[in-house]
Each structure stands twice: as structure tokens, then as C-alpha cells.
Design a protein around this motif. Structure first.
Motif, PDB file in Angstrom:
ATOM      1  N   GLY A 151     -10.187  -4.489 -25.505  1.00 25.04           N
ATOM      2  CA  GLY A 151     -10.993  -3.294 -25.707  1.00 25.04           C
ATOM      3  C   GLY A 151     -12.074  -3.118 -24.662  1.00 25.04           C
ATOM      4  N   GLU A 152     -12.405  -4.187 -23.950  1.00 29.88           N
ATOM      5  CA  GLU A 152     -13.352  -4.072 -22.843  1.00 29.88           C
ATOM      6  C   GLU A 152     -12.665  -3.531 -21.594  1.00 29.88           C
ATOM      7  OE1 GLU A 152     -16.200  -7.414 -22.359  1.00 29.88           O
ATOM      8  OE2 GLU A 152     -15.003  -8.345 -23.931  1.00 29.88           O
ATOM      9  N   ILE A 153     -11.400  -3.868 -21.426  1.00 27.60           N
ATOM     10  CA  ILE A 153     -10.650  -3.368 -20.279  1.00 27.60           C
ATOM     11  C   ILE A 153     -10.494  -1.855 -20.380  1.00 27.60           C
ATOM     12  CG2 ILE A 153      -8.414  -3.446 -19.094  1.00 27.60           C
ATOM     13  CD1 ILE A 153      -8.149  -6.347 -20.090  1.00 27.60           C
ATOM     14  N   TRP A 154     -10.180  -1.391 -21.587  1.00 28.36           N
ATOM     15  CA  TRP A 154     -10.013   0.049 -21.831  1.00 28.36           C
ATOM     16  C   TRP A 154     -10.466   0.310 -23.260  1.00 28.36           C
ATOM     17  CZ3 TRP A 154      -4.585   2.884 -21.579  1.00 28.36           C
ATOM     18  CH2 TRP A 154      -4.764   4.254 -21.807  1.00 28.36           C
ATOM     19  N   ARG A 155     -11.652   0.867 -23.400  1.00 26.59           N
ATOM     20  CA  ARG A 155     -12.194   1.103 -24.733  1.00 26.59           C
ATOM     21  C   ARG A 155     -11.364   2.156 -25.462  1.00 26.59           C
ATOM     22  NH1 ARG A 155     -16.069  -0.318 -27.836  1.00 26.59           N
ATOM     23  NH2 ARG A 155     -17.023   1.097 -29.341  1.00 26.59           N
ATOM     24  N   ASN A 156     -11.056   1.863 -26.717  1.00 31.65           N
ATOM     25  CA  ASN A 156     -10.238   2.761 -27.545  1.00 31.65           C
ATOM     26  C   ASN A 156      -8.857   3.002 -26.928  1.00 31.65           C
ATOM     27  OD1 ASN A 156     -12.269   3.143 -29.553  1.00 31.65           O
ATOM     28  ND2 ASN A 156     -13.290   4.597 -28.196  1.00 31.65           N
ATOM     29  N   TYR A 157      -8.309   1.945 -26.353  1.00 32.94           N
ATOM     30  CA  TYR A 157      -6.982   2.076 -25.749  1.00 32.94           C
ATOM     31  C   TYR A 157      -5.918   2.334 -26.821  1.00 32.94           C
ATOM     32  CZ  TYR A 157      -6.052  -2.783 -27.250  1.00 32.94           C
ATOM     33  OH  TYR A 157      -5.870  -3.934 -27.987  1.00 32.94           O
ATOM     34  N   PRO A 158      -4.802   2.933 -26.441  1.00 35.66           N
ATOM     35  CA  PRO A 158      -3.715   3.161 -27.397  1.00 35.66           C
ATOM     36  C   PRO A 158      -2.995   1.855 -27.705  1.00 35.66           C
ATOM     37  CG  PRO A 158      -3.071   3.891 -25.205  1.00 35.66           C
ATOM     38  CD  PRO A 158      -4.520   3.507 -25.114  1.00 35.66           C
ATOM     39  N   GLY A 159      -2.982   1.482 -28.968  1.00 39.15           N
ATOM     40  CA  GLY A 159      -2.348   0.234 -29.364  1.00 39.15           C
ATOM     41  C   GLY A 159      -0.865   0.408 -29.643  1.00 39.15           C
ATOM     42  N   GLU A 160      -0.326  -0.524 -30.407  1.00 38.38           N
ATOM     43  CA  GLU A 160       1.102  -0.500 -30.695  1.00 38.38           C
ATOM     44  C   GLU A 160       1.431   0.630 -31.667  1.00 38.38           C
ATOM     45  OE1 GLU A 160       1.346  -4.622 -31.714  1.00 38.38           O
ATOM     46  OE2 GLU A 160       1.075  -5.185 -29.616  1.00 38.38           O
ATOM     47  N   ILE A 190      -9.078  12.572 -19.322  1.00 36.75           N
ATOM     48  CA  ILE A 190      -9.224  11.507 -18.330  1.00 36.75           C
ATOM     49  C   ILE A 190      -9.682  10.219 -19.009  1.00 36.75           C
ATOM     50  CG2 ILE A 190     -10.488  10.765 -16.274  1.00 36.75           C
ATOM     51  CD1 ILE A 190     -10.672  13.717 -15.462  1.00 36.75           C
ATOM     52  N   GLU A 191      -8.997   9.131 -18.715  1.00 36.66           N
ATOM     53  CA  GLU A 191      -9.325   7.818 -19.267  1.00 36.66           C
ATOM     54  C   GLU A 191      -9.999   6.972 -18.187  1.00 36.66           C
ATOM     55  OE1 GLU A 191      -8.840   7.155 -22.389  1.00 36.66           O
ATOM     56  OE2 GLU A 191      -7.312   8.604 -23.037  1.00 36.66           O
ATOM     57  N   THR A 192     -11.045   6.233 -18.575  1.00 31.76           N
ATOM     58  CA  THR A 192     -11.781   5.398 -17.632  1.00 31.76           C
ATOM     59  C   THR A 192     -11.676   3.935 -18.042  1.00 31.76           C
ATOM     60  OG1 THR A 192     -13.346   7.198 -17.198  1.00 31.76           O
ATOM     61  CG2 THR A 192     -14.013   4.975 -16.539  1.00 31.76           C
ATOM     62  N   PHE A 193     -11.397   3.063 -17.074  1.00 30.02           N
ATOM     63  CA  PHE A 193     -11.210   1.644 -17.322  1.00 30.02           C
ATOM     64  C   PHE A 193     -12.436   0.852 -16.881  1.00 30.02           C
ATOM     65  CE2 PHE A 193      -7.221   3.779 -16.905  1.00 30.02           C
ATOM     66  CZ  PHE A 193      -6.415   3.226 -17.881  1.00 30.02           C
ATOM     67  N   PHE A 194     -12.470  -0.417 -17.243  1.00 28.98           N
ATOM     68  CA  PHE A 194     -13.675  -1.223 -17.027  1.00 28.98           C
ATOM     69  C   PHE A 194     -14.013  -1.413 -15.556  1.00 28.98           C
ATOM     70  CE2 PHE A 194     -10.806  -4.360 -15.772  1.00 28.98           C
ATOM     71  CZ  PHE A 194     -11.387  -5.608 -15.553  1.00 28.98           C
ATOM     72  N   LYS A 220     -17.437 -13.429 -33.817  1.00 27.92           N
ATOM     73  CA  LYS A 220     -18.730 -13.994 -33.466  1.00 27.92           C
ATOM     74  C   LYS A 220     -18.734 -14.431 -32.005  1.00 27.92           C
ATOM     75  CE  LYS A 220     -19.827 -15.763 -38.088  1.00 27.92           C
ATOM     76  NZ  LYS A 220     -20.062 -16.982 -38.890  1.00 27.92           N
ATOM     77  N   ASN A 221     -17.561 -14.776 -31.487  1.00 26.90           N
ATOM     78  CA  ASN A 221     -17.449 -15.255 -30.113  1.00 26.90           C
ATOM     79  C   ASN A 221     -16.845 -14.212 -29.182  1.00 26.90           C
ATOM     80  OD1 ASN A 221     -18.321 -18.142 -30.128  1.00 26.90           O
ATOM     81  ND2 ASN A 221     -16.807 -18.223 -31.755  1.00 26.90           N
ATOM     82  N   SER A 222     -16.855 -12.959 -29.619  1.00 23.78           N
ATOM     83  CA  SER A 222     -16.292 -11.912 -28.777  1.00 23.78           C
ATOM     84  C   SER A 222     -17.062 -11.832 -27.469  1.00 23.78           C
ATOM     85  CB  SER A 222     -16.381 -10.566 -29.497  1.00 23.78           C
ATOM     86  OG  SER A 222     -15.824  -9.546 -28.720  1.00 23.78           O
ATOM     87  N   PRO A 223     -16.361 -11.713 -26.341  1.00 22.94           N
ATOM     88  CA  PRO A 223     -17.044 -11.752 -25.056  1.00 22.94           C
ATOM     89  C   PRO A 223     -17.887 -10.520 -24.776  1.00 22.94           C
ATOM     90  CG  PRO A 223     -14.723 -11.300 -24.772  1.00 22.94           C
ATOM     91  CD  PRO A 223     -14.917 -11.603 -26.219  1.00 22.94           C
ATOM     92  N   LYS A 224     -18.906 -10.716 -23.980  1.00 25.65           N
ATOM     93  CA  LYS A 224     -19.774  -9.625 -23.561  1.00 25.65           C
ATOM     94  C   LYS A 224     -19.016  -8.736 -22.587  1.00 25.65           C
ATOM     95  CE  LYS A 224     -24.362  -8.819 -21.581  1.00 25.65           C
ATOM     96  NZ  LYS A 224     -25.554  -9.457 -20.989  1.00 25.65           N
ATOM     97  N   PRO A 225     -19.256  -7.415 -22.597  1.00 26.89           N
ATOM     98  CA  PRO A 225     -18.518  -6.528 -21.698  1.00 26.89           C
ATOM     99  C   PRO A 225     -18.929  -6.698 -20.239  1.00 26.89           C
ATOM    100  CG  PRO A 225     -20.165  -5.290 -22.921  1.00 26.89           C
ATOM    101  CD  PRO A 225     -20.134  -6.669 -23.504  1.00 26.89           C
ATOM    102  N   THR A 226     -18.606  -7.849 -19.687  1.00 30.11           N
ATOM    103  CA  THR A 226     -18.846  -8.149 -18.282  1.00 30.11           C
ATOM    104  C   THR A 226     -17.579  -8.780 -17.741  1.00 30.11           C
ATOM    105  OG1 THR A 226     -21.169  -8.565 -18.741  1.00 30.11           O
ATOM    106  CG2 THR A 226     -20.307  -9.404 -16.653  1.00 30.11           C
ATOM    107  N   LYS A 227     -17.181  -8.417 -16.559  1.00 32.29           N
ATOM    108  CA  LYS A 227     -15.911  -8.887 -16.020  1.00 32.29           C
ATOM    109  C   LYS A 227     -15.803 -10.408 -16.078  1.00 32.29           C
ATOM    110  CE  LYS A 227     -15.069  -5.178 -12.667  1.00 32.29           C
ATOM    111  NZ  LYS A 227     -14.843  -4.896 -11.242  1.00 32.29           N
ATOM    112  N   GLY A 228     -14.774 -10.877 -16.784  1.00 27.33           N
ATOM    113  CA  GLY A 228     -14.391 -12.268 -16.713  1.00 27.33           C
ATOM    114  C   GLY A 228     -15.430 -13.275 -17.127  1.00 27.33           C
ATOM    115  N   MET A 229     -16.369 -12.931 -17.994  1.00 25.40           N
ATOM    116  CA  MET A 229     -17.390 -13.888 -18.401  1.00 25.40           C
ATOM    117  C   MET A 229     -17.342 -14.089 -19.905  1.00 25.40           C
ATOM    118  SD  MET A 229     -20.624 -12.729 -16.064  1.00 25.40           S
ATOM    119  CE  MET A 229     -21.589 -14.147 -16.555  1.00 25.40           C
ATOM    120  N   LEU A 230     -17.536 -15.305 -20.334  1.00 21.42           N
ATOM    121  CA  LEU A 230     -17.534 -15.621 -21.754  1.00 21.42           C
ATOM    122  C   LEU A 230     -18.963 -15.799 -22.226  1.00 21.42           C
ATOM    123  CD1 LEU A 230     -16.047 -16.410 -24.359  1.00 21.42           C
ATOM    124  CD2 LEU A 230     -16.147 -18.764 -23.571  1.00 21.42           C
TER     125      LEU A 230
END
Length: 465
Positions: free
Chosen positions: A267-276, A443-447, A350-360
Motif C-alpha cells: 500500500g506504500e508502493i501504490w496507495r489504494n491499489y487495485p487488489g485481487e 491518473i494514478e501516482t506511485f511512491f 504494529k510493525n507496519s513500515p513507515k512510508p519511506t523507501k526501503g526502510m523498516l
């Protein structure tokens, strides 16, 4: 006698596990699995009290076989079955048939049930995009199987996870740092690899997109292995793969085993992305239109039910029981090893990553990436936008999985039945203001700042890598 004692012990262990799971609900309430307290309806107006009206007529047939891949993404279908919502709309014999791979699910869909006359194939079910389009065009097994996409089942819920071997990288996978570590790993004969369960799945696309945005060229700088879901844990222990894209349930299993940590939520890569999606064979839908609408209405009602915070505890219990009993019975190697599954589910968010590229990092915004089924941020999750189908086909073309000359819009118009979604939504009382007015979400915007304009798909140019 020995075998009998073994079976008795197994049954007692399962009962104890279920009892523990259900007793834990109160303690887990502070960090509930789905974190639905942040959900909100599409519009400001509430649904009417008589929202869930009966289906418009008695279904032509009460039975259907729907294939599923066990994961939390299928919660609406599971709820519709277990809460008897399918039966409420006249579908009294809905079978949810579990499969261990998308390939097998697709093959059984292509076989079909001959409109209910055999119980080997399936009539449709839970798919990733663009699998229905691929089946429709005969691009899976050289046999064209006319398909209809009926609805989206969810948004969010997936994670890219990194093995403990990447801990020295701080899970900041940038090209320069990664290349140096990869060279060292290759020197010792054990290069770092990424992996997904099946090439072409949505998790494959999220992984490729993220790697490319990190300036890591998939299949050049790092291989993408295809590892069946029930083999992921032993393979990560053997360092065969270091980066996975998985659903949250399996992410939790790796976290609980101290084998991996989430690097980024999908969801950080594409917020509200289309799921399955829920898709079905076109011949079944065309022959049984009332039954199709009944399935849609029941599943929509289930999506609304799943997103209601008042139902969170019941949903957690239902899912825990399903994963402990049904999944374990069907897939012996897919056991939920946790002695406390509800707490285990809650721990992920509780351990969901912060919306920053590649950081836990732990994040106060972790609720923003919890799985949603009906709506999120005032946006429809359930409605099957044609613009999203176009993105998936465009992404396939980007990675050379489909030819660039494919008539994508014609295929989408043939497969996407958003009109059936609209009819079902109106039938259950969804206000017109909550029904999308366009088949495009715009238009869709990605991270990474890249954008996809469905009106200009040829200009789509994310990180090439």
C-alpha cells in the motif's frame, strides 16, 4: 492404536489452539488484525436501513464452485459463506475450493463445471489481475476461456519482506549498496535472490516495481525465483532468497519465526491499489444472471461487513478458525504455527513500515496500510475500474510478459463487467453518490513519483531499471 492416539492428540491440539485464539480476542482488541476503525464510507450519507434487499428474483441455480487461494484477501467470500449471506440471496450451495497455486486455479477454471454438471472444475473465483484476461485470450494454456471480471475484493494487505541476512543493509536496498553486497555474496557462491510464489502474480508485479524504483534491475542485478508458498520458510532458512513479496498472513509467519522483517507495505508502493478480484466464466454468468447478481450482492454485503469495526472481533475469530482448520486440513505444509494467531495477526500492523523507501520503522501511520475491502479514503475498493485493468496489462507489457501490440482496451471491454457491479450495488441500496461515475479512476501516482495516465498509457514510463 498408535495411529488413533496420534489423531486424538492432533484434534486436542487444534481444539486447544482454537480456544487460545478465541480467548485472546479481548487482549488483541487494541491492535486488531484489520484495524478497521479507520475505515469510512465512500460518501457522507449512510446506507439506508433496508440496505440489503433480497436478490431481484430467485437464482436459476443455487450452487456454484469458486476457487480461492487461502489468504486474508478472500475474507469477503469467506464471510459471505460463513455468515450465510450467499444463502440469504438464494445461493445455498456455494463451495469455496482452495488451491495451492494460481496455475492450478486457472486450469480448473478453464475446465469448468459444464454449468454445474461436474465437480472437478470451478466456475470462477478469486484471481489476480490480469489472469482472467489471459484466460480469455488463451494466453495461459492455449485454450480460450471467456471470462468476466465482476469486482475487486480488497486493497492493501501485502508486504515485501527482507531476510535477516539483509539486516546489515538496514533494509535500505539502494543500487550502490546492494551491488557491493551482491558481489560479495556471489563471491561466496550464495548470491542474494528475490522470490514470489508465481511469476506474473500481483506480488510479482509489486516486487518488480519496487526493485526497479530502488535502481535494481530485476533478472539482471537479482534473480526472481518462483518458490511455492509452502516451501518459503525452508528456502529462506537456506538463504536461497532474501526478498519476498507476500500476503500479510505469510509475512507474519516469517516475522514470528524471526526469519524476515517487512521492508515496505504494498500500500506504500501504490496507495489504494487495485487488489485481487472475483471473476467467473462468461458462460456461467450469461446462463445464470440472477445467480451472478446474488453472488455479487452477498459479496458486497460481506465487504461492508468486513470494514465495519463492530465486526472486527468476529472477523478475526472467523479467519483464525479458517486458517487453523480448513487451510491446515487442505495443505499440510501450510500450518499456522503460532500458538496465538489473533495476537500474531495484530502484531503485523504494529510493525507496519513507515512510508519511506526501503526502510523498516515502526509507524504511527501503520493503520493507513491495513487491508480494506469495500472502501478506503472515500474511494471505492470494490468497483472494478477498467483503468486498473489497463495498468496491469501495461505492466505486463513493460516486463515483456505480453506483446506491446496486444489490443488491451478491446480485451478489457470484453472481460470487465462493471455494469453488473453497478446493478448489484443499486440492488443492495448503495447510494448513487457512492457508485463511481466513470470506469476510470484517473491518473494514478506511485511512491517513486511515477504516474500512470489511463488516457495516455503509451506515456507510462516508471523507473526503467
Amino acid at each position: 492404536m498408535t495411529h488413533l492416539r496420534h489423531c486424538t492428540n492432533v484434534m486436542q491440539s487444534r481444539r486447544k489452539l482454537l480456544k487460545t485464539a478465541i480467548q485472546t480476542l479481548g487482549a488483541a482488541a487494541g491492535g486488531l488484525f484489520l484495524n478497521n476503525c479507520s475505515s469510512k464510507p465512500l460518501g457522507n450519507e449512510p446506507l439506508p436501513n433496508n440496505t440489503f434487499a433480497a436478490a431481484s428474483g430467485i437464482p436459476e441455480i443455487p450452487a456454484v464452485r469458486l476457487g480461492i487461494i487461502p489468504s486474508i484477501e478472500i475474507a469477503p467470500l469467506l464471510v459471505a459463506q460463513k455468515q450465510k449471506l450467499f444463502a440469504k440471496y438464494g445461493m445455498t450451495d456455494v463451495q469455496l475450493v482452495p488451491f495451492s497455486s494460481w496455475q492450478s486455479l486457472g486450469e480448473h477454471t478453464a475446465t469448468g463445471t459444464d454449468l454445474g454438471t461436474n465437480d472437478y472444475g470451478i466456475d470462477g473465483g478469486h484471481f489476480y489481475s490480469p489472469l482472467p484476461e489471459l484466460l480469455n485470450e488463451g494466453l495461459i494454456n492455449q485454450k480460450k476461456t471467456a471470462m468476466y471480471v465482476l469486482m475487486r475484493l480488497h486493497t492493501h494487505g501485502g508486504y515485501i519482506v527482507a531476510s535477516k541476512r539483509l539486516k546489515p543493509l538496514g533494509i535500505q536496498v539502494k543500487h550502490a549498496t546492494f551491488s557491493a553486497w551482491q558481489d560479495i555474496a556471489k563471491l561466496f557462491g550464495n548470491p542474494m535472490n528475490s522470490a514470489i510464489a508465481e511469476i506474473g502474480s500481483n506480488y510479482d508485479l509489486w516486487l518488480r516495481y519496487w526493485l526497479a524504483a530502488m535502481d535494481i534491475v530485476p533478472l539482471r542485478d537479482i534473480d526472481i525465483l518462483e518458490i511455492p508458498l509452502d516451501e518459503i520458510i525452508p528456502q529462506i532458512k537456506q538463504h536461497r532468497a532474501d526478498l519476498f513479496c507476500l500476503d500479510s498472513w505469510r509475512t507474519l509467519k516469517l516475522m514470528e519465526g524471526n526469519l524476515a522483517e517487512p521492508a515496505i507495505a504494498t500500500g506504500e508502493i501504490w496507495r489504494n491499489y487495485p487488489g485481487e478480484i472475483l471473476a467467473m466464466r462468461a458462460d456461467w454468468v450469461d446462463k445464470y444472471p440472477i445467480a451472478t447478481q446474488a453472488i455479487l450482492q452477498a459479496t458486497m454485503e460481506a465487504q461492508l461487513w468486513c470494514d465495519d469495526p463492530a465486526n472486527a472481533r468476529t472477523l478475526n475469530t472467523l479467519l483464525a478458525i479458517y486458517f487453523i482448520n480448513d487451510v491446515t486440513n487442505n495443505f499440510a505444509n501450510n500450518r499456522l504455527t503460532s500458538s496465538n494467531p489473533i495476537k500474531m495477526f495484530a502484531q503485523l500492523f504494529k510493525n507496519s513500515p513507515k512510508p519511506t523507501k526501503g526502510m523498516l520503522k515502526n509507524s504511527s501511520n501503520s493503520l493507513n496500510y491495513a487491508i480494506k475491502y469495500w472502501s478506503n479514503d472515500g474511494i471505492s475498493v470494490s468497483y472494478p475500474y477498467k483503468s486498473h485493468d489497463l495498468w496491469f496489462l501495461s505492466e505486463y507489457q513493460r516486463w515483456g510478459l505480453l506483446p506491446p501490440s496486444l489490443p488491451t482496451r478491446e480485451i478489457i471491454d470484453a472481460v470487465n463487467r462493471e455494469d453488473l457491479w453497478r446493478n448489484a450495488a443499486k440492488a443492495i441500496g448503495v447510494p448513487d453518490t457512492n457508485i463511481p461515475i466513470s470506469t476510470s479512476r484517473g491518473i494514478e501516482t506511485f511512491f517513486d513519483g511515477s504516474q500512470f495516465d489511463p488516457d495516455r498509457p503509451n506515456q507510462y514510463s516508471p523507473s526503467k531499471a
